[in-house]
Design a protein around this motif. Structure first.
Motif, PDB file in Angstrom:
ATOM      1  N   ASN A 186     -37.009  36.946 -37.806  1.00  0.00           N
ATOM      2  CA  ASN A 186     -37.404  38.000 -36.870  1.00  0.00           C
ATOM      3  C   ASN A 186     -38.641  37.530 -36.112  1.00  0.00           C
ATOM      4  OD1 ASN A 186     -38.247  40.285 -35.529  1.00  0.00           O
ATOM      5  ND2 ASN A 186     -38.432  41.564 -37.353  1.00  0.00           N
ATOM      6  N   GLU A 187     -38.517  37.390 -34.801  1.00  0.00           N
ATOM      7  CA  GLU A 187     -39.616  36.849 -34.002  1.00  0.00           C
ATOM      8  C   GLU A 187     -40.456  37.922 -33.326  1.00  0.00           C
ATOM      9  OE1 GLU A 187     -37.441  34.036 -31.501  1.00  0.00           O
ATOM     10  OE2 GLU A 187     -37.931  32.453 -32.954  1.00  0.00           O
ATOM     11  N   THR A 188     -40.365  39.164 -33.824  1.00  0.00           N
ATOM     12  CA  THR A 188     -41.161  40.243 -33.248  1.00  0.00           C
ATOM     13  C   THR A 188     -42.225  40.705 -34.246  1.00  0.00           C
ATOM     14  OG1 THR A 188     -39.849  42.113 -34.091  1.00  0.00           O
ATOM     15  CG2 THR A 188     -39.053  41.016 -32.096  1.00  0.00           C
ATOM     16  N   ASP A 189     -43.040  41.672 -33.816  1.00  0.00           N
ATOM     17  CA  ASP A 189     -44.102  42.199 -34.681  1.00  0.00           C
ATOM     18  C   ASP A 189     -43.700  43.520 -35.325  1.00  0.00           C
ATOM     19  OD1 ASP A 189     -44.101  43.807 -32.465  1.00  0.00           O
ATOM     20  OD2 ASP A 189     -46.225  43.529 -31.963  1.00  0.00           O
ATOM     21  N   ARG A 190     -42.396  43.787 -35.381  1.00  0.00           N
ATOM     22  CA  ARG A 190     -41.914  45.005 -36.048  1.00  0.00           C
ATOM     23  C   ARG A 190     -40.571  44.719 -36.711  1.00  0.00           C
ATOM     24  NH1 ARG A 190     -41.243  45.864 -30.561  1.00  0.00           N
ATOM     25  NH2 ARG A 190     -39.074  46.123 -29.843  1.00  0.00           N
ATOM     26  N   ALA A 191     -40.170  45.584 -37.614  1.00  0.00           N
ATOM     27  CA  ALA A 191     -38.887  45.416 -38.310  1.00  0.00           C
ATOM     28  C   ALA A 191     -37.732  45.579 -37.326  1.00  0.00           C
ATOM     29  CB  ALA A 191     -38.767  46.437 -39.434  1.00  0.00           C
ATOM     30  N   VAL A 192     -36.710  44.743 -37.484  1.00  0.00           N
ATOM     31  CA  VAL A 192     -35.527  44.805 -36.627  1.00  0.00           C
ATOM     32  C   VAL A 192     -34.292  44.700 -37.518  1.00  0.00           C
ATOM     33  CG1 VAL A 192     -34.240  43.745 -34.742  1.00  0.00           C
ATOM     34  CG2 VAL A 192     -36.746  43.738 -34.685  1.00  0.00           C
ATOM     35  N   GLU A 193     -33.278  45.524 -37.202  1.00  0.00           N
ATOM     36  CA  GLU A 193     -32.048  45.553 -37.993  1.00  0.00           C
ATOM     37  C   GLU A 193     -30.902  44.927 -37.202  1.00  0.00           C
ATOM     38  OE1 GLU A 193     -30.480  49.018 -40.750  1.00  0.00           O
ATOM     39  OE2 GLU A 193     -29.816  49.345 -38.686  1.00  0.00           O
ATOM     40  N   LEU A 220     -34.885  42.709 -41.131  1.00  0.00           N
ATOM     41  CA  LEU A 220     -35.951  41.720 -41.301  1.00  0.00           C
ATOM     42  C   LEU A 220     -37.260  42.341 -40.840  1.00  0.00           C
ATOM     43  CD1 LEU A 220     -34.392  38.329 -40.098  1.00  0.00           C
ATOM     44  CD2 LEU A 220     -34.368  39.382 -42.367  1.00  0.00           C
ATOM     45  N   GLN A 221     -38.277  42.228 -41.661  1.00  0.00           N
ATOM     46  CA  GLN A 221     -39.596  42.727 -41.308  1.00  0.00           C
ATOM     47  C   GLN A 221     -40.240  41.804 -40.268  1.00  0.00           C
ATOM     48  OE1 GLN A 221     -40.535  45.741 -42.446  1.00  0.00           O
ATOM     49  NE2 GLN A 221     -38.554  45.754 -43.493  1.00  0.00           N
ATOM     50  N   ALA A 222     -41.342  42.254 -39.703  1.00  0.00           N
ATOM     51  CA  ALA A 222     -42.031  41.473 -38.669  1.00  0.00           C
ATOM     52  C   ALA A 222     -42.306  40.049 -39.156  1.00  0.00           C
ATOM     53  CB  ALA A 222     -43.337  42.155 -38.297  1.00  0.00           C
ATOM     54  N   GLY A 223     -41.827  39.060 -38.428  1.00  0.00           N
ATOM     55  CA  GLY A 223     -42.077  37.666 -38.760  1.00  0.00           C
ATOM     56  C   GLY A 223     -41.337  37.145 -39.977  1.00  0.00           C
ATOM     57  N   GLN A 224     -40.477  37.944 -40.583  1.00  0.00           N
ATOM     58  CA  GLN A 224     -39.791  37.527 -41.814  1.00  0.00           C
ATOM     59  C   GLN A 224     -38.682  36.522 -41.529  1.00  0.00           C
ATOM     60  OE1 GLN A 224     -37.836  40.719 -43.922  1.00  0.00           O
ATOM     61  NE2 GLN A 224     -37.355  39.451 -45.705  1.00  0.00           N
ATOM     62  N   SER A 225     -38.537  35.547 -42.421  1.00  0.00           N
ATOM     63  CA  SER A 225     -37.441  34.577 -42.372  1.00  0.00           C
ATOM     64  C   SER A 225     -36.658  34.654 -43.681  1.00  0.00           C
ATOM     65  CB  SER A 225     -37.978  33.153 -42.185  1.00  0.00           C
ATOM     66  OG  SER A 225     -38.674  33.031 -40.966  1.00  0.00           O
ATOM     67  N   VAL A 226     -35.343  34.542 -43.592  1.00  0.00           N
ATOM     68  CA  VAL A 226     -34.516  34.594 -44.791  1.00  0.00           C
ATOM     69  C   VAL A 226     -33.404  33.555 -44.700  1.00  0.00           C
ATOM     70  CG1 VAL A 226     -34.925  37.049 -45.232  1.00  0.00           C
ATOM     71  CG2 VAL A 226     -32.980  36.345 -43.813  1.00  0.00           C
ATOM     72  N   GLU A 227     -32.897  33.170 -45.869  1.00  0.00           N
ATOM     73  CA  GLU A 227     -31.697  32.360 -45.943  1.00  0.00           C
ATOM     74  C   GLU A 227     -30.567  33.251 -46.434  1.00  0.00           C
ATOM     75  OE1 GLU A 227     -32.024  28.741 -48.180  1.00  0.00           O
ATOM     76  OE2 GLU A 227     -32.638  27.655 -46.376  1.00  0.00           O
ATOM     77  N   MET A 228     -29.419  33.129 -45.785  1.00  0.00           N
ATOM     78  CA  MET A 228     -28.281  33.978 -46.103  1.00  0.00           C
ATOM     79  C   MET A 228     -27.129  33.097 -46.589  1.00  0.00           C
ATOM     80  SD  MET A 228     -28.406  36.543 -42.817  1.00  0.00           S
ATOM     81  CE  MET A 228     -29.793  37.658 -42.591  1.00  0.00           C
ATOM     82  N   PRO A 229     -26.718  33.251 -47.851  1.00  0.00           N
ATOM     83  CA  PRO A 229     -25.655  32.397 -48.389  1.00  0.00           C
ATOM     84  C   PRO A 229     -24.257  32.887 -48.038  1.00  0.00           C
ATOM     85  CG  PRO A 229     -26.489  33.835 -50.101  1.00  0.00           C
ATOM     86  CD  PRO A 229     -27.310  34.125 -48.882  1.00  0.00           C
ATOM     87  N   VAL A 230     -23.341  31.951 -47.948  1.00  0.00           N
ATOM     88  CA  VAL A 230     -21.921  32.237 -47.744  1.00  0.00           C
ATOM     89  C   VAL A 230     -21.139  31.397 -48.739  1.00  0.00           C
ATOM     90  CG1 VAL A 230     -19.970  32.193 -46.150  1.00  0.00           C
ATOM     91  CG2 VAL A 230     -22.278  32.575 -45.268  1.00  0.00           C
TER      92      VAL A 230
END
Length: 200
Positions: free
Chosen positions: A101-108, A137-147
């Motif tokens: 998430n490249e913003t300063d707020r949570a985005v769905e 994803l919260q502001a600035g959060q990065s995650v890995e998503m498995p498949v």
């Protein structure tokens, strides 16, 4: 008294902007509707999720490529963690995608997916993935998503698929309609869409 031509132009302008606003709203709403349709029918190379576990590796393999696309309305960076991998037929595979998430707020956001060539859809099984479920994803959060996935050995027996050696798994992330409405993204999607649509 107002010029009839000016009144007509004003009404036409309002109608056009109203149509634009409606189309933007439908573009967000279409994602969950498309997801349900594809899950039920397997349309457009969409495969069934869940289901049986991989039966175990047999002779023969395919290369699975991974593609990632982000809709312009979603301010995320989304990519596949690996470009491709060889997978034996019947063998369980595990791949990862990354989202930030490249913003300063949570985005769905919510993802749809498909496989190509489309004819292999019924042989490509995903036992776990992040598709069709809203991801926040919260502001600035990065995650890995498995498949996790496997390719049915029956693919090698079907005359329509037995010569296929490469399968592409593609994900596209969209902003959810609820998040777009909450943050005003729908109103800002076009010039003065929200204001014009409400003009009497």
């Amino acid at each position: 008294m107002q010029d009839p031509v000016a009144r007509r132009n004003r009404r036409t302008g309002i109608a056009v902007l109203g149509v634009v606003a409606g189309m933007v709203g439908l573009s967000f709403a279409a994602v969950p509707l498309y997801a349900v349709f594809c899950r039920v029918t397997g349309y457009n190379g969409t495969v069934q999720t869940g289901g049986p576990a991989a039966p175990g590796a047999v002779a023969g393999q395919v290369t699975v490529r991974f593609a990632a696309t982000t809709h312009p309305g979603l301010p995320w960076r989304f990519e596949a963690a690996q470009g491709s991998m060889p997978v034996h037929l019947g063998e369980q595979g595990l791949a990862f995608y990354r989202a930030a998430n490249e913003t300063d707020r949570a985005v769905e956001g919510v993802a749809t997916y498909n496989v190509t060539p489309e004819v292999v859809g019924k042989y490509f099984h995903k036992t776990a993935c992040f598709c069709f479920d809203a991801q926040t994803l919260q502001a600035g959060q990065s995650v890995e998503m498995p498949v996790s996935f496997w390719v049915d050995p029956a693919i090698a027996q079907d005359p329509n698929t037995r010569d296929i050696r490469t399968i592409t798994l593609s994900y596209t992330f969209f902003r959810t309609l609820a998040d777009a409405e909450r943050t005003g993204a729908l109103a800002s999607a076009g010039p003065h869409v929200g204001r014009a649509a409400a003009t009497p």
